[in-house]
Design a protein around this motif. Structure first.
Motif, short mmCIF file in Angstrom:
data_model
loop_
_atom_site.label_atom_id
_atom_site.label_comp_id
_atom_site.label_asym_id
_atom_site.label_seq_id
_atom_site.Cartn_x
_atom_site.Cartn_y
_atom_site.Cartn_z
N ARG A 29 0.85 -1.14 -0.12
CA ARG A 29 0.13 0.08 -0.06
C ARG A 29 0.79 1.33 0.00
NH1 ARG A 29 -3.59 -0.41 4.98
NH2 ARG A 29 -3.82 1.69 4.44
N ALA A 30 1.81 1.33 0.83
CA ALA A 30 2.44 2.51 1.09
C ALA A 30 3.63 2.41 1.97
CB ALA A 30 1.57 3.51 1.77
N SER A 31 4.81 3.31 1.69
CA SER A 31 5.89 3.15 2.70
C SER A 31 6.27 4.70 2.45
CB SER A 31 7.12 2.43 1.93
OG SER A 31 7.39 2.87 0.63
N LEU A 32 7.10 4.91 3.68
CA LEU A 32 7.72 6.30 3.90
C LEU A 32 9.27 6.15 4.85
CD1 LEU A 32 6.96 9.38 4.45
CD2 LEU A 32 6.16 8.63 6.76
N THR A 33 9.91 7.01 4.40
CA THR A 33 11.09 7.16 4.97
C THR A 33 11.38 8.60 5.17
OG1 THR A 33 12.21 5.46 3.75
CG2 THR A 33 13.86 7.05 4.67
N ILE A 34 11.69 8.94 6.48
CA ILE A 34 12.01 10.01 7.10
C ILE A 34 13.07 10.40 8.06
CG2 ILE A 34 9.53 11.02 6.89
CD1 ILE A 34 9.15 10.69 9.97
N ASP A 35 13.45 11.17 8.26
CA ASP A 35 14.77 11.46 8.91
C ASP A 35 14.60 13.05 9.87
OD1 ASP A 35 15.78 13.21 6.85
OD2 ASP A 35 17.59 13.23 7.87
N GLY A 36 15.36 13.05 11.02
CA GLY A 36 15.48 14.19 11.71
C GLY A 36 16.72 14.18 12.88
N SER A 37 16.66 14.86 13.83
CA SER A 37 17.67 14.84 14.62
C SER A 37 16.74 15.14 15.94
CB SER A 37 18.83 16.15 14.48
OG SER A 37 17.75 17.19 14.77
N CYS A 38 17.51 14.68 17.01
CA CYS A 38 17.12 14.88 18.43
C CYS A 38 17.99 14.82 19.46
CB CYS A 38 15.87 13.80 18.74
SG CYS A 38 16.73 12.18 19.01
N THR A 39 17.63 15.23 20.82
CA THR A 39 18.69 15.23 21.65
C THR A 39 17.75 14.31 22.82
OG1 THR A 39 19.64 17.42 21.09
CG2 THR A 39 19.80 16.57 23.51
N PRO A 40 18.28 13.26 23.12
CA PRO A 40 17.56 12.22 23.95
C PRO A 40 17.48 12.91 25.40
CG PRO A 40 18.77 10.80 22.56
CD PRO A 40 19.23 12.55 22.18
N GLY A 41 16.55 12.82 26.10
CA GLY A 41 16.65 13.33 27.50
C GLY A 41 17.43 12.35 28.51
N LEU A 42 17.91 13.01 29.45
CA LEU A 42 18.68 12.14 30.32
C LEU A 42 18.12 10.76 30.85
CD1 LEU A 42 21.27 12.42 32.19
CD2 LEU A 42 19.90 13.24 33.96
N GLY A 43 19.09 9.68 30.70
CA GLY A 43 18.30 8.48 31.09
C GLY A 43 17.48 7.84 29.89
N ALA A 44 17.42 8.46 28.80
CA ALA A 44 16.52 7.93 27.67
C ALA A 44 17.39 6.76 26.90
CB ALA A 44 16.55 8.81 26.64
N THR A 45 16.58 5.77 26.62
CA THR A 45 17.18 4.64 25.97
C THR A 45 16.90 4.66 24.49
OG1 THR A 45 15.20 3.17 26.03
CG2 THR A 45 16.66 3.15 28.03
N ARG A 46 17.60 3.68 23.90
CA ARG A 46 17.39 3.70 22.16
C ARG A 46 16.12 3.37 22.09
NH1 ARG A 46 20.51 2.92 17.80
NH2 ARG A 46 19.79 1.76 16.15
N ARG A 47 15.38 2.51 22.88
CA ARG A 47 14.08 1.98 22.76
C ARG A 47 13.15 3.28 22.75
NH1 ARG A 47 10.98 -3.08 25.70
NH2 ARG A 47 9.38 -2.87 24.25
N ASP A 48 13.37 4.18 23.76
CA ASP A 48 12.64 5.27 24.09
C ASP A 48 12.50 6.19 22.67
OD1 ASP A 48 12.00 4.56 26.60
OD2 ASP A 48 13.78 5.73 27.46
N VAL A 49 13.71 6.44 22.17
CA VAL A 49 13.77 7.14 20.87
C VAL A 49 13.10 6.76 19.92
CG1 VAL A 49 15.36 8.30 19.44
CG2 VAL A 49 16.00 8.53 21.79
N PHE A 50 13.22 5.27 19.78
CA PHE A 50 12.65 4.59 18.74
C PHE A 50 10.98 4.84 18.78
CE2 PHE A 50 10.17 0.80 17.83
CZ PHE A 50 10.33 0.69 16.31
N ARG A 51 10.41 4.65 19.68
CA ARG A 51 9.10 4.63 20.08
C ARG A 51 8.63 5.97 19.82
NH1 ARG A 51 7.90 1.17 25.59
NH2 ARG A 51 8.27 -0.88 24.35
N ASP A 52 9.37 7.21 20.21
CA ASP A 52 9.03 8.54 19.93
C ASP A 52 9.30 8.84 18.62
OD1 ASP A 52 8.76 8.97 22.79
OD2 ASP A 52 10.84 10.00 22.89
#
Length: 79
Positions: A29-52
């Protein structure tokens, strides 16, 4: 719908500490690729960023809510 979109055209000084890329797909049906930047909060995990990041992609493209993630990368935004 196949598309690529950049979420930010900010000067380097305003970029986050990490760069991410995500590709999601609704098979056949559809696909999408996007990118951006972020500064994870103190104690954030890779999984937290993935979910966000996935939630961000779905908020921008509701038709892809619940889509399969076929690629995700999160790396330092420094060269």
């Amino acid at each position: 719908m196949n598309s690529t979109e950049q979420t930010s055209n900010r000067p380097a000084a305003l970029e986050g500490t990490h760069h991410w890329i995500i590709t999601v797909e609704q098979p056949g049906r559809a696909s999408l690729t996007i990118d951006g930047s972020c500064t994870p909060g103190l104690g954030a995990t890779r999984r937290d960023v993935f979910r966000d990041v996935k939630a961000f992609a779905e908020s921008k493209h509701p038709d892809l809510r619940g889509a399969n993630v076929v690629f995700f990368a999160l790396e330092s935004n420094q060269i």
